[in-house]
Scaffold this active site. Sequence first.
Site, PDB file in Angstrom:
ATOM      1  N   CYS A   1      -7.637 -12.434  -9.731  1.00  7.02           N
ATOM      2  CA  CYS A   1      -7.964 -11.607  -8.568  1.00  7.02           C
ATOM      3  C   CYS A   1      -8.983 -12.314  -7.691  1.00  7.02           C
ATOM      4  O   CYS A   1      -9.107 -12.010  -6.515  1.00  7.02           O
ATOM      5  CB  CYS A   1      -8.491 -10.262  -9.028  1.00  7.02           C
ATOM      6  SG  CYS A   1      -9.782 -10.361 -10.259  1.00  7.02           S
TER       7      CYS A   1
ATOM      8  N   GLU B   1     -10.065  -1.987  -8.374  1.00  8.70           N
ATOM      9  CA  GLU B   1     -10.221  -3.401  -8.082  1.00  8.70           C
ATOM     10  C   GLU B   1      -8.818  -3.895  -7.791  1.00  8.70           C
ATOM     11  O   GLU B   1      -7.992  -3.990  -8.695  1.00  8.70           O
ATOM     12  CB  GLU B   1     -10.796  -4.062  -9.333  1.00  8.70           C
ATOM     13  CG  GLU B   1     -11.775  -5.120  -9.013  1.00  8.70           C
ATOM     14  CD  GLU B   1     -11.380  -6.353  -9.719  1.00  8.70           C
ATOM     15  OE1 GLU B   1     -10.714  -7.162  -9.049  1.00  8.70           O
ATOM     16  OE2 GLU B   1     -11.696  -6.486 -10.897  1.00  8.70           O
TER      17      GLU B   1
HETATM   18  P1  NDP Z   1       0.381  -3.028 -10.646  1.00 15.18           P
HETATM   19  O1  NDP Z   1      -0.486  -2.364  -9.652  1.00 15.18           O
HETATM   20  O2  NDP Z   1       1.841  -2.799 -10.560  1.00 15.18           O
HETATM   21  O3  NDP Z   1      -0.054  -2.642 -12.124  1.00 15.18           O
HETATM   22  C1  NDP Z   1      -1.384  -2.605 -12.540  1.00 15.18           C
HETATM   23  C2  NDP Z   1      -1.518  -1.616 -13.687  1.00 15.18           C
HETATM   24  O4  NDP Z   1      -1.179  -0.316 -13.214  1.00 15.18           O
HETATM   25  C3  NDP Z   1      -0.558  -1.892 -14.832  1.00 15.18           C
HETATM   26  O5  NDP Z   1      -1.192  -1.541 -16.045  1.00 15.18           O
HETATM   27  C4  NDP Z   1       0.597  -0.961 -14.542  1.00 15.18           C
HETATM   28  O6  NDP Z   1       1.323  -0.632 -15.685  1.00 15.18           O
HETATM   29  C5  NDP Z   1      -0.145   0.242 -14.035  1.00 15.18           C
HETATM   30  N1  NDP Z   1       0.647   1.122 -13.215  1.00 15.18           N
HETATM   31  C6  NDP Z   1       1.548   0.792 -12.284  1.00 15.18           C
HETATM   32  N2  NDP Z   1       2.041   1.909 -11.713  1.00 15.18           N
HETATM   33  C7  NDP Z   1       1.430   2.941 -12.303  1.00 15.18           C
HETATM   34  C8  NDP Z   1       1.530   4.362 -12.168  1.00 15.18           C
HETATM   35  N3  NDP Z   1       2.333   4.919 -11.286  1.00 15.18           N
HETATM   36  N4  NDP Z   1       0.759   5.124 -12.966  1.00 15.18           N
HETATM   37  C9  NDP Z   1      -0.073   4.580 -13.861  1.00 15.18           C
HETATM   38  N5  NDP Z   1      -0.198   3.262 -14.036  1.00 15.18           N
HETATM   39  C10 NDP Z   1       0.541   2.441 -13.273  1.00 15.18           C
HETATM   40  O7  NDP Z   1       0.057  -4.498 -10.585  1.00 15.18           O
HETATM   41  P2  NDP Z   1       0.720  -5.679 -11.412  1.00 15.18           P
HETATM   42  O8  NDP Z   1       0.035  -5.798 -12.705  1.00 15.18           O
HETATM   43  O9  NDP Z   1       2.182  -5.575 -11.463  1.00 15.18           O
HETATM   44  O10 NDP Z   1       0.334  -6.826 -10.466  1.00 15.18           O
HETATM   45  C11 NDP Z   1       0.875  -6.825  -9.181  1.00 15.18           C
HETATM   46  C12 NDP Z   1      -0.142  -7.311  -8.216  1.00 15.18           C
HETATM   47  O11 NDP Z   1      -1.438  -6.756  -8.437  1.00 15.18           O
HETATM   48  C13 NDP Z   1      -0.375  -8.773  -8.275  1.00 15.18           C
HETATM   49  O12 NDP Z   1       0.661  -9.465  -7.669  1.00 15.18           O
HETATM   50  C14 NDP Z   1      -1.663  -8.858  -7.542  1.00 15.18           C
HETATM   51  O13 NDP Z   1      -1.432  -8.751  -6.188  1.00 15.18           O
HETATM   52  C15 NDP Z   1      -2.408  -7.654  -7.981  1.00 15.18           C
HETATM   53  N6  NDP Z   1      -3.384  -7.895  -9.036  1.00 15.18           N
HETATM   54  C16 NDP Z   1      -4.687  -7.785  -8.767  1.00 15.18           C
HETATM   55  C17 NDP Z   1      -5.607  -8.020  -9.738  1.00 15.18           C
HETATM   56  C18 NDP Z   1      -7.039  -7.838  -9.539  1.00 15.18           C
HETATM   57  O14 NDP Z   1      -7.789  -8.032 -10.484  1.00 15.18           O
HETATM   58  N7  NDP Z   1      -7.541  -7.470  -8.397  1.00 15.18           N
HETATM   59  C19 NDP Z   1      -5.210  -8.455 -11.056  1.00 15.18           C
HETATM   60  C20 NDP Z   1      -3.809  -8.505 -11.257  1.00 15.18           C
HETATM   61  C21 NDP Z   1      -2.953  -8.211 -10.286  1.00 15.18           C
HETATM   62  P3  NDP Z   1       2.722  -1.349 -16.002  1.00 15.18           P
HETATM   63  O15 NDP Z   1       2.417  -2.788 -16.219  1.00 15.18           O
HETATM   64  O16 NDP Z   1       3.189  -0.665 -17.206  1.00 15.18           O
HETATM   65  O17 NDP Z   1       3.569  -1.125 -14.801  1.00 15.18           O
END
Ligand code: NDP
Length: 683
Positions: free
Chosen positions: A294, A255
Site C-alpha cells: 500500500c 486504509e
Molecule cells: P478488497 O477491497 O477487495 O479486499 C480487502 C478485504 O476486504 C479482503 O479481506 C476481502 O475479502 C474483504 N472484502 C471484500 N469485500 C467485502 C465485503 N463486501 N464485505 C466484507 N469484506 C469484504 O481488496 P483486495 O484485497 O482484493 O485488493 C484489491 C486492491 O486493494 C488492490 O489492488 C489495491 O488497490 C488495494 N489494496 C490496498 C492495500 C492497502 O494497504 N492500502 C493493501 C492491499 C490492497 P475477500 O478476500 O474474501 O474478498
Amino acid sequence: MTVLQSYLAGQWFGSQAAKPLASAINGEIVAHTHDDAPDFAAAVDYARTTGTRELLKLDFQQRAARLKAMALYLQEHKKALYALSRHTGATKGDNAFDIDGGFGTLFAYASMGRKELPSGNVLHEGPVMPLGKNNHFAGTHILVPRRGVAVHINAFNFPVWGMLEKFAGNFLAGMPCIVKPATATSYLTEACVRLMQDSGALPDGALQLVIGGTGDLLDQLDEQDMVTFTGSASTARKLRAHPNLINRSIPFNAEADSLNSAILAPDVTPDDEEFDLLAKEVVREMTVKAGQKCTAIRRILVPRQHLDAFADRLIQRLEKVTMGDPDEEGVRMGALASLDQKEDVAAAVNDLLNTCECIFGGNGDPRPIGQGTDKGAFFGPRLLRSKDPHADGGAHDIEAFGPVSTLMGYGDLDEAIALADKGKGSLVTTFATKDPQNAARAIPVLAARHGRLQVLNAESAKESTGHGAPLPMLKHGGPGRAGGGEELGGIRAVRHYLQRTAIQGSPTMLAAVTGEYVRGADVLETEVHPFRRHFDDLAIGESLLTHRRTVTEADIVNFGCLSGDHFYMHFDEIAAKDSQFGKRIAHGYFLLSAAAGLFVSPAPGPVLANYGLDTLRFINPVGAGDTIQARLTCKRKIDQGKAGPDGTPQGVVVWDVQVTNQNDELVASYDILTLVAKKKGDA
Ligand code: NDP
C-alpha cells in the site's frame, strides 16, 4: 486436500471444501476455504463475554508480557510460515516485511506497553484540572477498554503483518478481535493463528479467525464494537456505508489504496548521491512484494531537465531484477498474489497507457526462473512515463497494484507539490533533497495530504528504514484516497480501542477512580516513612510532610561553588535587583537537592534507585531567608513483573513532590521515578 478452518467461539471450525486457493508460484492448489457457514452471532457473543472477561483478568502490563511471550513463540516457529509464504509469491526478502515485520511489531508493542501503560485497566490521561477556586472540584480524562469486539478485515498482500499490526493494539487495550484475512492468502494467516493459539499466551476469546466471507458479521455488531479495514477504496466505501455501522455509530477505520509519490527535489543533480539513492528507493519499492504494498511508490516526480537521466538510472537497476520462484538462487522478485491479481494489474497498466508511454517492460516478460512458474502469477516491472503530468486520470487516479510506477516531469518545487497533491491523499511520500531549506518549504505543505513523509539524503540513507516500511512507533495511514484512517503510531494505536471519558469530581474521588494520587486528594500519613515500605505494601496517597529548612546566603554560595553555576541571578546583587525577581535567588537545582535532603530516608531500604524526574517546574523564586518544606506522596505504582540485575523483584513507584515556602506557596513541583523492591520471593 487441506481445508482451511475458521477459529470461532473457541473451536476450529469447517471441513467441507469450498474455493481452491492456488500457489502464486506454480498454480498448484495450496488449500481450500471451507464451505460450512459460521454462526457469527455466536462468535460476536463469545468475544464480548468470554474474550472480554479473560482479557480483563489481565492488566495492561500483563498483556504486554503476553504479547512478548507470543512474539517469542512465533519467532521460534517461523520456518513453517516461511514455507507457506512462498506460495503467496513472497521472496525471502519479502518475508522480512510480512513475517518478521509482523513479529517485530508485536515485540515493539510489548515493549511500548511495558514502558508507557499503567498497571490496571484504567489509563489516566492527565493533567487533572481544578474546576473550582478551592480545588474541591476537578476534572480529568480516563481511557478504558471498549466492551465490544474489533473486527479486522485485511488485505491479501500482508497476511501476517496485516493481522498482527492491528491485533497488537486491540490486544494491549484489552479488546477481543475477529480477524478476517483476504481469502487469496488466508492459508498463511490461518497458520499464524494456529501458532498464536499454540503459544499459550492468548486468553480464550481474545482472537477469532474467519476464513471466507463475513456473511452477516457486520449486522451483529453494536455500539461498543469497531471495524478496521485494509484494502481497496471501493470496498472501503461499501463497508463504511454499511447501514448497521452508520445506525449505531460504530467506528470504521480504513486504509485504502494510495498513489504514493517520490519527489526528487530541484536541488539534486545527476552527480549527487541523492539522485542514485532515490533511484534505488524507487526500484526497491517496485520490486519488494512485487510492488503489492500500500506504501509503494506509484508516481515519481523529477525536475524536467533530469527526466531522461533519472529514467536511465531506474532502467539500469530494473534490468538487473530477476523474477521467479523465491526458492531459486538469485531470485529478487516473486509473483503477484494470484492470477486474478495479475489480471487486475495488467488491466490497470492498459488503462495507464492511455496517458503514459511504457519505457521499461511490457514487451513480454522474461520467463520466470524455476519449475512450473509458467502457471504462476508473475508480472515483470513496468516503468511508465506520463505524457501530460497535469492531466486528470492516468497515474494520479489509477492504481496498478504491482511492480508499476510512472515518471513525471516538473518545473519548480511548487509544481512538484501540486502534482504530488493530485494523488488526493497518500500514505507516504519520499522527498529526496540536499537542501534543508527545500525540506522546510515542501514538507509542511505536503503534510496536509500525506500520512508520512520521508526526507531522504546521503546522511539519512545510512540508516533509513525505507520509504515503504511502516514502523510501529510512527503513524501509518493517510487522508483522502488513502482511507482517512490511522494505525500504529506507538501507543496511539492502543488508544483507538479505548473509550476516552471525562471525569469530574473531588480530587479524592478522582484519585480513587484513576488509581493515581491527585493533588488535593486525601493523603495517608503514618509513622512509617514511605521509603521504608516495600512495593507491595505502599499505598497510593501514602505521604510524608517533611521538617522545614531556611535557605541561607551560605547555601547559595556553597551550591554555586560546588556546581560551578555562578549565574548572575545567584551572585550579582545589582543585576539581580534589576531582574523580575528584584533580588538574588537560590538555584532551582539547589531546591531539588535540598528537597531530597528533606524527604529521603537515608538508611538502606526497599527504595533501590532514583532513575529520573518528570514534569519539573520552578514556580516561585526562593531567596536567602525563605523557608522551604517538601511533601512527598506515592502517586503511581507500575508492576512490570521485573527483577533487578541481582534478581530482586521490583516495581516502579512515581512520587509526587511539592516544595512550598513559608507562605504555603508552591516553589517547585515534580514527579520522582524510583525502583522499589518487592517483599522477598514476591515475583
Ligand atoms: P478488497 O477491497 O477487495 O479486499 C480487502 C478485504 O476486504 C479482503 O479481506 C476481502 O475479502 C474483504 N472484502 C471484500 N469485500 C467485502 C465485503 N463486501 N464485505 C466484507 N469484506 C469484504 O481488496 P483486495 O484485497 O482484493 O485488493 C484489491 C486492491 O486493494 C488492490 O489492488 C489495491 O488497490 C488495494 N489494496 C490496498 C492495500 C492497502 O494497504 N492500502 C493493501 C492491499 C490492497 P475477500 O478476500 O474474501 O474478498
